[in-house]
Design an enzyme around this catalytic site. Sequence first.
Site, PDB file in Angstrom:
ATOM      1  N   LEU A  82       0.812  -1.226   0.000  1.00  0.00           N
ATOM      2  CA  LEU A  82       0.000   0.000   0.000  1.00  0.00           C
ATOM      3  C   LEU A  82       0.840   1.269   0.000  1.00  0.00           C
ATOM      4  CD1 LEU A  82      -1.648  -1.990   2.477  1.00  0.00           C
ATOM      5  CD2 LEU A  82      -3.364  -0.413   1.602  1.00  0.00           C
ATOM      6  N   THR A 136      -5.768   1.973  -7.443  1.00  0.00           N
ATOM      7  CA  THR A 136      -6.864   2.941  -7.376  1.00  0.00           C
ATOM      8  C   THR A 136      -7.715   2.925  -8.642  1.00  0.00           C
ATOM      9  OG1 THR A 136      -7.306   5.319  -7.328  1.00  0.00           O
ATOM     10  CG2 THR A 136      -5.197   4.664  -8.230  1.00  0.00           C
ATOM     11  N   ASP A 137      -8.955   3.381  -8.505  1.00  0.00           N
ATOM     12  CA  ASP A 137      -9.826   3.498  -9.690  1.00  0.00           C
ATOM     13  C   ASP A 137      -9.389   4.643 -10.608  1.00  0.00           C
ATOM     14  OD1 ASP A 137     -10.614   5.655  -8.110  1.00  0.00           O
ATOM     15  OD2 ASP A 137     -12.752   5.180  -8.139  1.00  0.00           O
ATOM     16  N   GLU A 138      -8.503   5.529 -10.085  1.00  0.00           N
ATOM     17  CA  GLU A 138      -8.111   6.707 -10.888  1.00  0.00           C
ATOM     18  C   GLU A 138      -7.328   6.319 -12.136  1.00  0.00           C
ATOM     19  OE1 GLU A 138      -6.769  10.158  -8.885  1.00  0.00           O
ATOM     20  OE2 GLU A 138      -8.059   9.828  -7.162  1.00  0.00           O
ATOM     21  N   TYR A 162      -0.413  11.580 -10.227  1.00  0.00           N
ATOM     22  CA  TYR A 162      -0.660  10.500  -9.250  1.00  0.00           C
ATOM     23  C   TYR A 162      -1.186   9.252  -9.956  1.00  0.00           C
ATOM     24  CZ  TYR A 162      -3.397   7.666  -5.972  1.00  0.00           C
ATOM     25  OH  TYR A 162      -3.950   6.611  -5.281  1.00  0.00           O
ATOM     26  N   ALA A 164      -1.130   8.489 -13.070  1.00  0.00           N
ATOM     27  CA  ALA A 164      -0.165   7.945 -14.040  1.00  0.00           C
ATOM     28  C   ALA A 164       0.874   7.087 -13.323  1.00  0.00           C
ATOM     29  CB  ALA A 164       0.510   9.085 -14.797  1.00  0.00           C
ATOM     30  N   LYS A 166       0.408   5.453 -10.470  1.00  0.00           N
ATOM     31  CA  LYS A 166      -0.241   4.210 -10.015  1.00  0.00           C
ATOM     32  C   LYS A 166      -0.471   3.282 -11.215  1.00  0.00           C
ATOM     33  CE  LYS A 166      -1.530   3.210  -6.405  1.00  0.00           C
ATOM     34  NZ  LYS A 166      -0.886   2.560  -5.238  1.00  0.00           N
ATOM     35  N   PRO A 217     -12.892  24.854   1.172  1.00  0.00           N
ATOM     36  CA  PRO A 217     -12.558  25.089  -0.245  1.00  0.00           C
ATOM     37  C   PRO A 217     -13.161  24.030  -1.169  1.00  0.00           C
ATOM     38  CG  PRO A 217     -10.676  24.141   0.909  1.00  0.00           C
ATOM     39  CD  PRO A 217     -11.769  24.265   1.926  1.00  0.00           C
TER      40      PRO A 217
HETATM   41  P1  NAD Z   1      -1.629   7.457   2.831  1.00  0.00           P
HETATM   42  O1  NAD Z   1      -0.970   8.589   2.119  1.00  0.00           O
HETATM   43  O2  NAD Z   1      -2.552   7.735   3.952  1.00  0.00           O
HETATM   44  O3  NAD Z   1      -0.514   6.449   3.390  1.00  0.00           O
HETATM   45  C1  NAD Z   1       0.616   6.090   2.645  1.00  0.00           C
HETATM   46  C2  NAD Z   1       1.594   5.412   3.584  1.00  0.00           C
HETATM   47  O4  NAD Z   1       2.736   5.028   2.826  1.00  0.00           O
HETATM   48  C3  NAD Z   1       2.103   6.325   4.717  1.00  0.00           C
HETATM   49  O5  NAD Z   1       2.093   5.634   5.943  1.00  0.00           O
HETATM   50  C4  NAD Z   1       3.515   6.668   4.292  1.00  0.00           C
HETATM   51  O6  NAD Z   1       4.383   6.918   5.389  1.00  0.00           O
HETATM   52  C5  NAD Z   1       3.910   5.414   3.531  1.00  0.00           C
HETATM   53  N1  NAD Z   1       4.971   5.682   2.553  1.00  0.00           N
HETATM   54  C6  NAD Z   1       5.007   6.687   1.641  1.00  0.00           C
HETATM   55  N2  NAD Z   1       6.150   6.630   0.934  1.00  0.00           N
HETATM   56  C7  NAD Z   1       6.829   5.549   1.395  1.00  0.00           C
HETATM   57  C8  NAD Z   1       8.079   4.962   1.064  1.00  0.00           C
HETATM   58  N3  NAD Z   1       8.871   5.498   0.116  1.00  0.00           N
HETATM   59  N4  NAD Z   1       8.466   3.847   1.722  1.00  0.00           N
HETATM   60  C9  NAD Z   1       7.688   3.303   2.692  1.00  0.00           C
HETATM   61  N5  NAD Z   1       6.514   3.840   3.061  1.00  0.00           N
HETATM   62  C10 NAD Z   1       6.085   4.948   2.426  1.00  0.00           C
HETATM   63  O7  NAD Z   1      -2.335   6.619   1.687  1.00  0.00           O
HETATM   64  P2  NAD Z   1      -3.739   5.843   1.709  1.00  0.00           P
HETATM   65  O8  NAD Z   1      -4.818   6.785   1.364  1.00  0.00           O
HETATM   66  O9  NAD Z   1      -3.820   5.021   2.934  1.00  0.00           O
HETATM   67  O10 NAD Z   1      -3.517   4.889   0.440  1.00  0.00           O
HETATM   68  C11 NAD Z   1      -2.850   3.639   0.583  1.00  0.00           C
HETATM   69  C12 NAD Z   1      -2.799   2.955  -0.770  1.00  0.00           C
HETATM   70  O11 NAD Z   1      -4.116   2.749  -1.264  1.00  0.00           O
HETATM   71  C13 NAD Z   1      -2.060   3.762  -1.835  1.00  0.00           C
HETATM   72  O12 NAD Z   1      -1.330   2.872  -2.629  1.00  0.00           O
HETATM   73  C14 NAD Z   1      -3.183   4.405  -2.650  1.00  0.00           C
HETATM   74  O13 NAD Z   1      -2.785   4.629  -3.969  1.00  0.00           O
HETATM   75  C15 NAD Z   1      -4.260   3.339  -2.547  1.00  0.00           C
HETATM   76  N6  NAD Z   1      -5.655   3.823  -2.634  1.00  0.00           N
HETATM   77  C16 NAD Z   1      -6.094   4.841  -1.838  1.00  0.00           C
HETATM   78  C17 NAD Z   1      -7.438   5.230  -1.892  1.00  0.00           C
HETATM   79  C18 NAD Z   1      -7.984   6.326  -1.017  1.00  0.00           C
HETATM   80  O14 NAD Z   1      -9.150   6.712  -1.170  1.00  0.00           O
HETATM   81  N7  NAD Z   1      -7.240   6.857  -0.055  1.00  0.00           N
HETATM   82  C19 NAD Z   1      -8.306   4.575  -2.769  1.00  0.00           C
HETATM   83  C20 NAD Z   1      -7.804   3.548  -3.583  1.00  0.00           C
HETATM   84  C21 NAD Z   1      -6.480   3.162  -3.497  1.00  0.00           C
HETATM   85  O1  DAU Z   2     -10.478   7.313  -6.200  1.00  0.00           O
HETATM   86  C1  DAU Z   2      -9.481   6.867  -5.330  1.00  0.00           C
HETATM   87  C2  DAU Z   2      -8.570   8.018  -4.962  1.00  0.00           C
HETATM   88  O2  DAU Z   2      -9.311   8.861  -4.092  1.00  0.00           O
HETATM   89  C3  DAU Z   2      -7.272   7.566  -4.308  1.00  0.00           C
HETATM   90  O3  DAU Z   2      -6.536   6.812  -5.219  1.00  0.00           O
HETATM   91  C4  DAU Z   2      -6.458   8.774  -3.845  1.00  0.00           C
HETATM   92  O4  DAU Z   2      -5.307   8.328  -3.149  1.00  0.00           O
HETATM   93  C5  DAU Z   2      -7.325   9.595  -2.912  1.00  0.00           C
HETATM   94  O5  DAU Z   2      -6.622  10.747  -2.498  1.00  0.00           O
HETATM   95  C6  DAU Z   2      -8.631   9.983  -3.593  1.00  0.00           C
HETATM   96  O6  DAU Z   2      -8.393  10.941  -4.674  1.00  0.00           O
HETATM   97  P1  DAU Z   2      -9.353  12.202  -4.924  1.00  0.00           P
HETATM   98  O7  DAU Z   2      -8.598  13.210  -5.671  1.00  0.00           O
HETATM   99  O8  DAU Z   2     -10.666  11.766  -5.461  1.00  0.00           O
HETATM  100  O9  DAU Z   2      -9.595  12.632  -3.366  1.00  0.00           O
HETATM  101  P2  DAU Z   2      -9.588  14.068  -2.656  1.00  0.00           P
HETATM  102  O10 DAU Z   2     -10.081  13.839  -1.270  1.00  0.00           O
HETATM  103  O11 DAU Z   2      -8.308  14.786  -2.852  1.00  0.00           O
HETATM  104  O12 DAU Z   2     -10.715  14.851  -3.458  1.00  0.00           O
HETATM  105  C7  DAU Z   2     -12.038  14.357  -3.555  1.00  0.00           C
HETATM  106  C8  DAU Z   2     -12.827  15.326  -4.432  1.00  0.00           C
HETATM  107  O13 DAU Z   2     -12.976  16.569  -3.729  1.00  0.00           O
HETATM  108  C9  DAU Z   2     -12.142  15.686  -5.736  1.00  0.00           C
HETATM  109  O14 DAU Z   2     -13.127  15.841  -6.729  1.00  0.00           O
HETATM  110  C10 DAU Z   2     -11.464  17.027  -5.447  1.00  0.00           C
HETATM  111  C11 DAU Z   2     -12.405  17.669  -4.458  1.00  0.00           C
HETATM  112  N1  DAU Z   2     -11.779  18.549  -3.447  1.00  0.00           N
HETATM  113  C12 DAU Z   2     -10.711  18.074  -2.745  1.00  0.00           C
HETATM  114  C13 DAU Z   2     -10.098  18.837  -1.785  1.00  0.00           C
HETATM  115  C14 DAU Z   2      -8.902  18.345  -1.021  1.00  0.00           C
HETATM  116  C15 DAU Z   2     -12.303  19.807  -3.181  1.00  0.00           C
HETATM  117  O15 DAU Z   2     -13.305  20.228  -3.801  1.00  0.00           O
HETATM  118  N2  DAU Z   2     -11.704  20.564  -2.227  1.00  0.00           N
HETATM  119  C16 DAU Z   2     -10.610  20.150  -1.528  1.00  0.00           C
HETATM  120  O16 DAU Z   2     -10.086  20.912  -0.672  1.00  0.00           O
END
Ligand code: NAD
Ligand code: DAU
Length: 355
Positions: A82, A136-138, A162, A164, A166, A217
């Site tokens: 992860l 991720t779905d992105e 990001y 790209a 992933k 925001p």
């Molecule tokens: P996050 O940013 O909260 O956590 C990332 C973790 O990785 C942190 O603990 C950080 O310290 C660690 N890390 C970063 N760089 C590192 C490195 N070089 N070596 C070792 N550890 C490192 O991320 P998250 O939101 O928990 O996402 C986790 C995974 O799930 C990611 O791969 C992300 O792409 C994927 N993902 C996230 C979401 C979402 O909505 N947050 C959705 C789908 C997939």
């Molecule tokens: O879809 C999965 C992805 O979801 C993960 O892979 C990413 O790690 C995770 O960060 C998340 O990406 P998003 O860009 O969708 O999440 P974020 O919370 O940054 O933004 C959600 C939506 O809200 C997006 O359309 C941008 C908007 N936004 C975000 C922020 C931070 C705002 O309008 N205002 C804000 O301040």
Amino acid sequence: MKKILITGGAGFIGSHVVRRFVNQYPDYHVFNLDALTYAGNLENLRDVEDASNYTFVKGDITDAAFLDALFAEHDFHGVIHLAAESHVDRSISDPLAFVVTNVLGTVNLLNAARKAWKGDLENHGATNRLFYHVSTDEVYGELHDPNEFFLETTRYDPRSPYSASKASSDHFVRAYHSTYKMPVVISNCSNNYGPNHFPEKLIPLMIHNIMQNKPLPVYGEGENVRDWLYVEDHARAIDVIFHKGRRGETYNIGGHNEWKNLDLVLLLCKIMDEKLGRPQGTSEQLITYVTDRAGHDLRYAIDATRLKTELGWEPSLQFAEGLEKTVDWYLTNQEWLTNVTSGNYQKYYEEMYGN
Ligand code: NAD
Ligand code: DAU
């Protein structure tokens, strides 16, 4: 005891995955490898840190020699990867950091597993091992037609640095499967929400700012749509896929829970006004429309039919319940919020573990 390596376990989703594996599988020893960047902190795992089947390892996946030594020391049965740079806005201001961690880091990890599992890979395709890549779905880009959903077969079309990075890491994982018979599985999940989410992402940022009476925001006109899933449901999906997923397969994970950003922010304002005992309508006055994110993806929506029909997983929590749990967590963990936003935890762990 089977040794499982979870990378990024101190982050948002990773901490929920680590907790689940430590608690559900006493016959696994869980190694949490994390670099403790701004996004990772061990406070997220206080409740399991003393468990006898849990070990934290501070380390960086961009350090290939360190990974090789770790794999030489421990015979890992499985890897759940992860660790990543995860915030789209940061990727727009510093794309290279995402290439280094998400692409190079993933390839380093694949190489370490390949070296350590060499005998198994050559002999019988290492069916007793698994490299699970969390994506991720992105990677699928954006949707315009409201009747369309992302399928596992949807063409990759990443549109931010990001996504790209992933997408590139997903391609490397698949390439190692075809080229070296690396036993892999990939999942692509929609937006997660829940406790321990770093307050740079939409939901925790809005909760944080409402508490502090700061502007909320909203990018552009707030018309962009995301499909939200409670983080523990994602952790459960990862558990199911890790144990039952077919090698070489991809599984989409999603909440079937689409929200326009503005509607979601308005809902959060309503919930927060109620919780904080403020008159309804108070928090929404904080909404501020700001310049849109560059290349802002319009809509994400996952079709998770494969995961349901093949492995029996479905989201368990209704959004109303999940959001309430999330808001309650932030209200009772304000110290966590202060410490992650001020970098206090980071300083503390740097002193403990070094840089
Ligand atoms: P996050 O940013 O909260 O956590 C990332 C973790 O990785 C942190 O603990 C950080 O310290 C660690 N890390 C970063 N760089 C590192 C490195 N070089 N070596 C070792 N550890 C490192 O991320 P998250 O939101 O928990 O996402 C986790 C995974 O799930 C990611 O791969 C992300 O792409 C994927 N993902 C996230 C979401 C979402 O909505 N947050 C959705 C789908 C997939
Ligand atoms: O879809 C999965 C992805 O979801 C993960 O892979 C990413 O790690 C995770 O960060 C998340 O990406 P998003 O860009 O969708 O999440 P974020 O919370 O940054 O933004 C959600 C939506 O809200 C997006 O359309 C941008 C908007 N936004 C975000 C922020 C931070 C705002 O309008 N205002 C804000 O301040």
